[in-house]
Design a protein around this motif. Structure first.
Motif, PDB file in Angstrom:
ATOM      1  N   LEU A  55      34.550  48.018 112.088  1.00 23.33           N
ATOM      2  CA  LEU A  55      34.780  48.911 111.398  1.00 23.33           C
ATOM      3  C   LEU A  55      35.088  47.265 110.186  1.00 23.33           C
ATOM      4  CD1 LEU A  55      36.037  50.973 109.148  1.00 23.33           C
ATOM      5  CD2 LEU A  55      37.672  50.010 110.356  1.00 23.33           C
ATOM      6  N   THR A  56      35.946  46.042 110.860  1.00 19.14           N
ATOM      7  CA  THR A  56      36.261  45.472 110.411  1.00 19.14           C
ATOM      8  C   THR A  56      35.102  44.418 109.855  1.00 19.14           C
ATOM      9  OG1 THR A  56      38.196  45.310 111.241  1.00 19.14           O
ATOM     10  CG2 THR A  56      37.815  42.865 110.399  1.00 19.14           C
ATOM     11  N   LEU A  83      31.753  43.232 104.975  1.00 19.94           N
ATOM     12  CA  LEU A  83      30.678  43.363 103.547  1.00 19.94           C
ATOM     13  C   LEU A  83      30.682  44.487 102.342  1.00 19.94           C
ATOM     14  CD1 LEU A  83      27.944  43.961 106.377  1.00 19.94           C
ATOM     15  CD2 LEU A  83      27.832  42.215 105.398  1.00 19.94           C
ATOM     16  N   VAL A  84      31.224  44.885 102.772  1.00 13.89           N
ATOM     17  CA  VAL A  84      31.604  45.524 101.351  1.00 13.89           C
ATOM     18  C   VAL A  84      31.855  45.521 100.312  1.00 13.89           C
ATOM     19  CG1 VAL A  84      32.498  48.211 100.036  1.00 13.89           C
ATOM     20  CG2 VAL A  84      30.747  47.909 102.496  1.00 13.89           C
ATOM     21  N   ARG A  85      33.050  44.812 100.939  1.00 13.71           N
ATOM     22  CA  ARG A  85      33.889  43.894  99.689  1.00 13.71           C
ATOM     23  C   ARG A  85      33.651  42.692  98.953  1.00 13.71           C
ATOM     24  NH1 ARG A  85      38.319  39.874 103.257  1.00 13.71           N
ATOM     25  NH2 ARG A  85      35.972  38.943 103.531  1.00 13.71           N
ATOM     26  N   ASP A  86      32.828  41.957  99.768  1.00 13.54           N
ATOM     27  CA  ASP A  86      32.473  41.454  99.712  1.00 13.54           C
ATOM     28  C   ASP A  86      31.323  41.032  98.708  1.00 13.54           C
ATOM     29  OD1 ASP A  86      33.441  39.409 101.105  1.00 13.54           O
ATOM     30  OD2 ASP A  86      32.259  38.733 103.164  1.00 13.54           O
ATOM     31  N   ASP A  87      30.331  42.136  98.905  1.00  8.67           N
ATOM     32  CA  ASP A  87      29.248  42.807  98.115  1.00  8.67           C
ATOM     33  C   ASP A  87      29.778  42.565  96.664  1.00  8.67           C
ATOM     34  OD1 ASP A  87      26.936  43.202  97.003  1.00  8.67           O
ATOM     35  OD2 ASP A  87      27.543  45.406  97.401  1.00  8.67           O
ATOM     36  N   LEU A  88      31.507  43.398  96.260  1.00  5.22           N
ATOM     37  CA  LEU A  88      31.612  44.265  95.442  1.00  5.22           C
ATOM     38  C   LEU A  88      32.686  43.003  94.547  1.00  5.22           C
ATOM     39  CD1 LEU A  88      33.342  47.204  96.287  1.00  5.22           C
ATOM     40  CD2 LEU A  88      31.544  47.386  95.195  1.00  5.22           C
ATOM     41  N   THR A  89      32.866  42.303  95.295  1.00  5.11           N
ATOM     42  CA  THR A  89      34.009  40.818  94.788  1.00  5.11           C
ATOM     43  C   THR A  89      32.878  39.639  94.597  1.00  5.11           C
ATOM     44  OG1 THR A  89      34.584  40.091  96.616  1.00  5.11           O
ATOM     45  CG2 THR A  89      36.102  42.004  95.869  1.00  5.11           C
ATOM     46  N   GLY A  90      31.694  40.024  94.588  1.00  3.82           N
ATOM     47  CA  GLY A  90      30.696  38.642  95.062  1.00  3.82           C
ATOM     48  C   GLY A  90      30.875  37.241  95.507  1.00  3.82           C
ATOM     49  N   GLU A  95      33.576  36.297  96.393  1.00  7.26           N
ATOM     50  CA  GLU A  95      34.996  35.522  95.874  1.00  7.26           C
ATOM     51  C   GLU A  95      36.156  35.977  97.205  1.00  7.26           C
ATOM     52  OE1 GLU A  95      36.857  36.434  92.300  1.00  7.26           O
ATOM     53  OE2 GLU A  95      34.760  36.670  91.341  1.00  7.26           O
ATOM     54  N   GLU A  96      36.745  34.950  97.533  1.00  7.76           N
ATOM     55  CA  GLU A  96      37.602  34.556  97.905  1.00  7.76           C
ATOM     56  C   GLU A  96      38.639  36.167  98.347  1.00  7.76           C
ATOM     57  OE1 GLU A  96      41.149  30.675  99.981  1.00  7.76           O
ATOM     58  OE2 GLU A  96      38.393  30.790  99.767  1.00  7.76           O
ATOM     59  N   HIS A  97      38.839  35.755  97.250  1.00 10.81           N
ATOM     60  CA  HIS A  97      39.969  36.847  96.347  1.00 10.81           C
ATOM     61  C   HIS A  97      39.558  38.253  97.133  1.00 10.81           C
ATOM     62  CE1 HIS A  97      42.146  34.791  94.181  1.00 10.81           C
ATOM     63  NE2 HIS A  97      41.514  33.876  93.913  1.00 10.81           N
ATOM     64  N   CYS A  98      40.588  39.669  98.131  1.00  5.84           N
ATOM     65  CA  CYS A  98      40.511  40.431  98.581  1.00  5.84           C
ATOM     66  C   CYS A  98      39.944  41.130  97.320  1.00  5.84           C
ATOM     67  CB  CYS A  98      41.773  41.015  99.779  1.00  5.84           C
ATOM     68  SG  CYS A  98      41.523  42.532  99.631  1.00  5.84           S
ATOM     69  N   ALA A  99      39.323  42.504  97.517  1.00  7.58           N
ATOM     70  CA  ALA A  99      39.286  43.082  96.252  1.00  7.58           C
ATOM     71  C   ALA A  99      40.345  43.878  95.572  1.00  7.58           C
ATOM     72  CB  ALA A  99      37.839  44.473  97.085  1.00  7.58           C
ATOM     73  N   THR A 100      41.087  43.071  94.701  1.00 10.72           N
ATOM     74  CA  THR A 100      41.786  43.126  93.795  1.00 10.72           C
ATOM     75  C   THR A 100      41.438  44.136  92.411  1.00 10.72           C
ATOM     76  OG1 THR A 100      41.703  41.181  92.699  1.00 10.72           O
ATOM     77  CG2 THR A 100      43.200  41.760  94.114  1.00 10.72           C
ATOM     78  N   PRO A 101      41.777  45.296  91.826  1.00 10.63           N
ATOM     79  CA  PRO A 101      41.340  45.706  91.023  1.00 10.63           C
ATOM     80  C   PRO A 101      40.569  44.933  89.867  1.00 10.63           C
ATOM     81  CG  PRO A 101      43.773  46.695  91.284  1.00 10.63           C
ATOM     82  CD  PRO A 101      43.747  45.663  92.201  1.00 10.63           C
ATOM     83  N   SER A 102      41.506  43.747  89.819  1.00  9.62           N
ATOM     84  CA  SER A 102      40.741  42.444  88.443  1.00  9.62           C
ATOM     85  C   SER A 102      39.664  41.883  89.299  1.00  9.62           C
ATOM     86  CB  SER A 102      41.975  41.880  87.943  1.00  9.62           C
ATOM     87  OG  SER A 102      42.271  40.615  89.039  1.00  9.62           O
ATOM     88  N   SER A 103      39.619  41.439  90.493  1.00 14.22           N
ATOM     89  CA  SER A 103      38.618  41.200  91.316  1.00 14.22           C
ATOM     90  C   SER A 103      37.235  41.994  91.236  1.00 14.22           C
ATOM     91  CB  SER A 103      38.542  40.249  92.206  1.00 14.22           C
ATOM     92  OG  SER A 103      38.743  41.497  93.611  1.00 14.22           O
ATOM     93  N   LEU A 104      37.280  42.780  90.572  1.00 13.33           N
ATOM     94  CA  LEU A 104      36.365  44.372  91.371  1.00 13.33           C
ATOM     95  C   LEU A 104      35.585  44.256  89.827  1.00 13.33           C
ATOM     96  CD1 LEU A 104      37.402  46.551  93.336  1.00 13.33           C
ATOM     97  CD2 LEU A 104      35.511  45.543  93.838  1.00 13.33           C
TER      98      LEU A 104
END
Length: 174
Positions: free
Chosen positions: A145-146, A151-158, A160-169
């Protein structure tokens, strides 16, 4: 003239068809994310921290002292908002702000010993919440699951090292 065969739809039990919207992965992730955030916020606030303050202490622990401007970038937070997060942390002695020896205009934020202790306690509480959230998963399932969420986070944020914050998305979609 041959008769066209009628279009058939697969037979799905009505209960399953009725539950389909509720079981969409996106909706489940959103609803579970809301519940997870509520529980994590409760764990952090039980230790006198907001989730953002917890994140700040964690960054300082992981990276060491950071210039206030670097911390704003790392947390994807406006400088004026960051100050409102740092002021109570400094007032409680969890962080200290000092002038940069090489550039007196810059402030460096340092995690104090008390901040380290508070972070450890809040981290233990966070781990307990996560154990409760994922209690029905075996270790390998939790690791999978992790991996999938990363994978989803990295895809959505390109990536980036920042976790999927609204502004990074927002940056990815604009």
């Amino acid at each position: 003239m041959t008769k066209a065969s009628p279009i058939t739809t697969p037979t799905v039990p009505s209960a399953t068809r009725r539950d389909e919207p509720r079981n969409s992965p996106g909706l489940m992730l959103a609803l579970l994310g809301h519940e997870a955030m509520r529980r994590l916020r409760d764990a952090h606030t039980a230790h006198g921290l907001t989730p953002r303050q917890f994140h700040i202490l964690g960054l300082l622990h992981a990276r060491g002292p950071l210039a206030q401007t670097e911390l704003a970038v790392e947390t994807d937070t406006a400088a004026s908002i960051l100050v409102t997060q740092l002021n109570p942390l400094e007032a409680e002695g969890l962080v200290a702000r000092t002038r940069d020896m090489h550039d007196r205009r810059r402030h460096v934020v340092v995690l104090t010993g008390d901040g380290e202790q508070r972070l450890r306690a809040a981290t233990a509480a966070q781990h307990a919440v996560e154990d409760g959230l994922f209690q029905s998963l075996e270790g390998s399932q939790r690791a999978e699951l992790t991996r999938l969420l990363m994978l989803v986070r990295d895809d959505l944020t390109g990536g980036e090292e920042h976790c999927a914050t609204p502004s990074s998305l927002d940056r990815k979609s604009s």
